[in-house]
Design a protein around this motif. Structure first.
Motif, PDB file in Angstrom:
ATOM      1  N   GLU A  53     -10.012-107.576  31.662  1.00  0.00           N
ATOM      2  CA  GLU A  53     -10.472-107.411  33.036  1.00  0.00           C
ATOM      3  C   GLU A  53      -9.469-106.583  33.848  1.00  0.00           C
ATOM      4  OE1 GLU A  53     -13.410-107.985  35.965  1.00  0.00           O
ATOM      5  OE2 GLU A  53     -13.405-108.368  33.811  1.00  0.00           O
ATOM      6  N   PHE A  54      -8.182-106.818  33.611  1.00  0.00           N
ATOM      7  CA  PHE A  54      -7.155-106.055  34.315  1.00  0.00           C
ATOM      8  C   PHE A  54      -7.238-104.571  33.966  1.00  0.00           C
ATOM      9  CE2 PHE A  54      -2.956-104.053  33.761  1.00  0.00           C
ATOM     10  CZ  PHE A  54      -2.621-103.880  35.096  1.00  0.00           C
ATOM     11  N   LYS A  95      -9.728-102.843  32.930  1.00  0.00           N
ATOM     12  CA  LYS A  95     -10.937-102.274  33.524  1.00  0.00           C
ATOM     13  C   LYS A  95     -10.759-102.040  35.024  1.00  0.00           C
ATOM     14  CE  LYS A  95     -14.527-104.913  34.081  1.00  0.00           C
ATOM     15  NZ  LYS A  95     -15.721-105.753  33.789  1.00  0.00           N
ATOM     16  N   ASN A  96     -10.154-102.989  35.730  1.00  0.00           N
ATOM     17  CA  ASN A  96      -9.993-102.879  37.177  1.00  0.00           C
ATOM     18  C   ASN A  96      -8.880-101.913  37.587  1.00  0.00           C
ATOM     19  OD1 ASN A  96     -12.043-104.732  37.583  1.00  0.00           O
ATOM     20  ND2 ASN A  96     -10.654-106.483  37.702  1.00  0.00           N
ATOM     21  N   PHE A  97      -7.829-101.840  36.756  1.00  0.00           N
ATOM     22  CA  PHE A  97      -6.673-101.023  37.122  1.00  0.00           C
ATOM     23  C   PHE A  97      -6.822 -99.565  36.681  1.00  0.00           C
ATOM     24  CE2 PHE A  97      -2.130 -99.722  36.819  1.00  0.00           C
ATOM     25  CZ  PHE A  97      -1.771 -99.998  38.130  1.00  0.00           C
ATOM     26  N   THR A 156     -10.887 -99.399  27.709  1.00  0.00           N
ATOM     27  CA  THR A 156     -11.969-100.047  28.464  1.00  0.00           C
ATOM     28  C   THR A 156     -13.301 -99.948  27.722  1.00  0.00           C
ATOM     29  OG1 THR A 156     -10.866 -99.528  30.551  1.00  0.00           O
ATOM     30  CG2 THR A 156     -13.191-100.092  30.669  1.00  0.00           C
ATOM     31  N   ASP A 201      -2.902-108.811  37.938  1.00  0.00           N
ATOM     32  CA  ASP A 201      -3.984-108.530  38.885  1.00  0.00           C
ATOM     33  C   ASP A 201      -3.826-107.104  39.404  1.00  0.00           C
ATOM     34  OD1 ASP A 201      -6.063-109.484  41.033  1.00  0.00           O
ATOM     35  OD2 ASP A 201      -4.394-108.630  42.174  1.00  0.00           O
ATOM     36  N   ARG A 202      -4.928-106.427  39.630  1.00  0.00           N
ATOM     37  CA  ARG A 202      -4.878-105.025  40.044  1.00  0.00           C
ATOM     38  C   ARG A 202      -4.016-104.817  41.286  1.00  0.00           C
ATOM     39  NH1 ARG A 202      -7.291-101.466  43.564  1.00  0.00           N
ATOM     40  NH2 ARG A 202      -7.810 -99.400  42.726  1.00  0.00           N
ATOM     41  N   ASP A 226      -5.930-100.752  49.046  1.00  0.00           N
ATOM     42  CA  ASP A 226      -5.730-101.463  47.776  1.00  0.00           C
ATOM     43  C   ASP A 226      -4.525-102.392  47.823  1.00  0.00           C
ATOM     44  OD1 ASP A 226      -7.790-100.257  45.946  1.00  0.00           O
ATOM     45  OD2 ASP A 226      -6.819 -98.454  46.670  1.00  0.00           O
TER      46      ASP A 226
END
Length: 620
Positions: A209-210, A212-214, A304, A386-387, A411
């Motif tokens: 998830e990190f 993908k988000n970052f 990703t 976390d992003r 951000d």
């Protein structure tokens, strides 16, 4: 039995680096500002969960609970809240070490409203890193929800704080992360130690998830050359004596040189450890080839897309699926295959050998023993993956004032300006504020709005540059358009404040029309009629009379006409008389001139009556 022993020995070797390697505890500064008895600067160890405020600091007051001093139970059970009230400092909750996981203490403190948690060590020892629990030993559901920063303090400091609090002294402190990461220049170098395994529970899920988000932020930083990013993969070796065992063969490639644990920890089903090693190698080679072609940021796309298209649960975690992803990104597949080499060969793989060498800590960085691990400017990142938190940490690695624009974007904004406007100046009428959030904390700085710069200290006052003050929200003054006309209370010069324009009354912020007719301010002559309009008035006269505004009076239109024509005739007759007189004078002067000229000519040829006869002429 022998195979079982071989497996256990192999596992012992895999964990040896974690038990005996040089693990560096990352620290930040803790400054006690009161009371005087313990005032000073101390070190504390950053927890490997929550969100440390990298690049910033946090001020608060310390509270040690009278009940639930270990923080292992919910404070709701004791009807205790540590949420700071309006106008008061945030609460740093001090709890004792022991009896439960560090993460559970932090979660209970956060639910109770604490802004940070301090854990006092239970024995005299060097500071350690508080980590998340192992998956099989703790419920990890709440771990990713922890957002407050955490720190482990020494037993001596913990005892000193408790002693001061028991004496009813207020303990205030500042947690400072500004130097937690070095920031030597205008470029940040960071590494991400990761794994392609997607069947390791919540840790794998959060890691995927990190990434993908970052991805977006990482690619912006890399494309504009603000950062230099390198992915890494941890592998272990199998002891030579067990290289041919079933366990090592299923977990290793290149004859036991590079190994990874079985994804399901079950040799009888699913994928094996060697499948993970090969995919790790493929990802490392993808980065190597993409980097050589000048596009290292494509690694984020590959990782990703592979996680989405080729998961283990769908039995697509294989070479064929990986190659489809690689082709879609336009990277040279042949070069990647050459980089991977032959996993069955009894030779070193240069890429994985370099990865094993890089695991060993150098300089201020310790050995990498935890997955995932982020290393920024040669320091291991601590905290939630976390992003926003990671971006904030990377931004703190730049020298101040050299941060890229993404570091000053939403951000990495905090909520410091949301509460009491951060203590900065604010014009509530025009909703302009001097508070600006950055990853280093809030800044009180007079803003620029619509090209107009405000000047002031940012705390008590800000003013727009005088000649342009009306350009920004009309200077905070009243302005309204009605009946096709616009009026403003803002004076666009060096004046300050607001003033209602003529025809209106009020304080300048609010203005209302003045009824000149009702208040007898206009059209006061006996024959006058008054009509109020928005911002002005209109006057007229009864009986066909003409209104003269300058004299506030009514006059007859006929009289006005007679007087006007009589005046015109006087002017005409005057001009005619002046012309006739001028002509007569002109004629008279001409006649006199001509007479004198004629007499002079005649006198040369014959004597006149009044001249003598004996005139002598000279010879020529």
């Amino acid at each position: 039995m022998r195979g079982r022993v071989g497996f256990l020995v192999c596992i012992w070797v895999l964990l040896w680096g974690s038990c005996f390697g040089r693990f560096v505890v990352e620290k930040n500064s803790l400054k006690v500002t009161s009371p005087e008895s313990i005032k000073g600067v101390y070190e504390c160890a950053i927890g490997n969960f929550g969100v440390p405020q990298y690049g910033g600091s946090l001020v608060g007051t310390v509270v040690y609970p009278k009940a639930n001093q270990g923080g292992c139970k919910s404070f709701d059970d004791f009807d205790i809240s540590y949420k700071s009230k309006s106008g008061s400092l945030p609460v740093f909750l001090l709890v004792d070490r022991g009896d439960c996981f560090f993460t559970l203490k932090a979660w209970n403190a956060q639910k109770a409203g604490a802004a940070a948690i301090l854990v006092a060590d239970s024995k005299v020892e060097p500071l350690i890193t508080m980590d998340t629990p192992e998956e099989e030993k703790g419920d990890a559901d709440y771990v990713d929800k922890i957002t407050i920063p955490s720190a482990l303090v020494s037993r001596s400091l913990g005892d000193s704080i408790k002693k001061a609090l028991s004496a009813e002294e207020m303990v205030n402190m500042n947690l400072d992360w500004r130097e937690a990461l070095p920031h030597p220049d205008e470029r940040v170098e960071y590494e991400f130690w990761t794994n392609s395994n997607d069947e390791c529970g919540p840790k794998c899920d959060s890691q995927i998830e990190f990434v993908k988000n970052f991805k977006g932020a990482a690619q912006i930083l890399e494309q504009k050359e603000y950062t230099q990013f390198t992915p890494h993969y941890i592998t272990w070796y199998c002891p030579e004596a067990f290289a041919l065992s079933k366990q090592c063969k299923s977990q290793c490639i290149n004859h036991g040189r590079y190994c990874a644990p079985d994804p399901e920890q079950d040799f009888t089903r699913g994928y094996d450890g060697k499948d993970v090693v090969i995919q790790n190698l493929r990802q490392a080679c993808f980065f190597k080839v993409a980097n050589e072609s000048g596009k290292p940021w494509l690694w984020w796309d590959y990782v990703t897309d592979f996680a989405i298209r080729c998961p283990m649960k769908d039995e697509k975690y294989n070479k064929e699926c990986a190659e489809h992803v690689i082709k879609s990104l336009g990277v040279d597949l042949k070069k990647i295959d050459q980089c991977i080499g032959d996993p069955e060969a009894d030779v070193d793989n240069q890429v994985l050998k370099a990865e094993q060498d890089a695991q060993i800590g150098k300089g201020s960085r310790g050995d990498v023993t935890i997955l995932p691990t982020l290393v920024i400017n040669n320091r291991q990142y601590r905290g939630k993956l976390d992003r926003g938190a990671v971006l904030k940490a990377i931004c703190s690695g730049f020298q101040e004032t050299t941060e890229p624009p993404i570091c000053l974007s939403e951000d990495v904004e905090t909520n410091e300006c949301l509460e009491n406007n951060g203590g900065c100046w604010q014009d509530k009428v025009s909703n302009i504020t001097a508070c600006r959030d950055t990853f280093r904390g809030r800044v009180c700085e007079c803003p620029m709005v619509d090209g107009v710069k405000f000047f002031g200290d940012g705390y008590t006052h800000c003013e727009a540059s005088a000649a342009l003050r009306c350009e920004v929200h009309n200077g905070g003054c009243w302005k309204k358009t009605q009946e096709g006309r616009t009026y403003s209370a803002c004076i666009d010069d060096n004046s300050k404040g607001c003033k209602c324009p003529p025809g209106f009354k009020g304080d300048g912020v609010n203005c209302e029309d003045v009824d000149e007719c009702k208040e007898k301010l206009a059209c006061q002559c006996p024959a006058c009629k008054c009509k109020n309009t928005w911002g002005s008035y209109e006057c007229s006269c009864n009986g066909g009379l003409l209104y003269m505004h300058e004299h506030d009076t009514c006059i007859s239109k006929d009289t006005n006409t007679e007087v006007s024509w009589g005046f015109v005739w006087v002017i005409i007759l005057g001009l005619a008389a002046a012309g006739a007189a001028g002509y007569a004078i002109y004629k008279y002067r001409i006649r006199r001139y001509m007479d004198s000229e004629i007499r002079a000519i005649m006198a040369q040829y014959m004597p006149l009556d009044n001249q003598p006869n004996n005139v002598v002429h000279a010879e020529i």
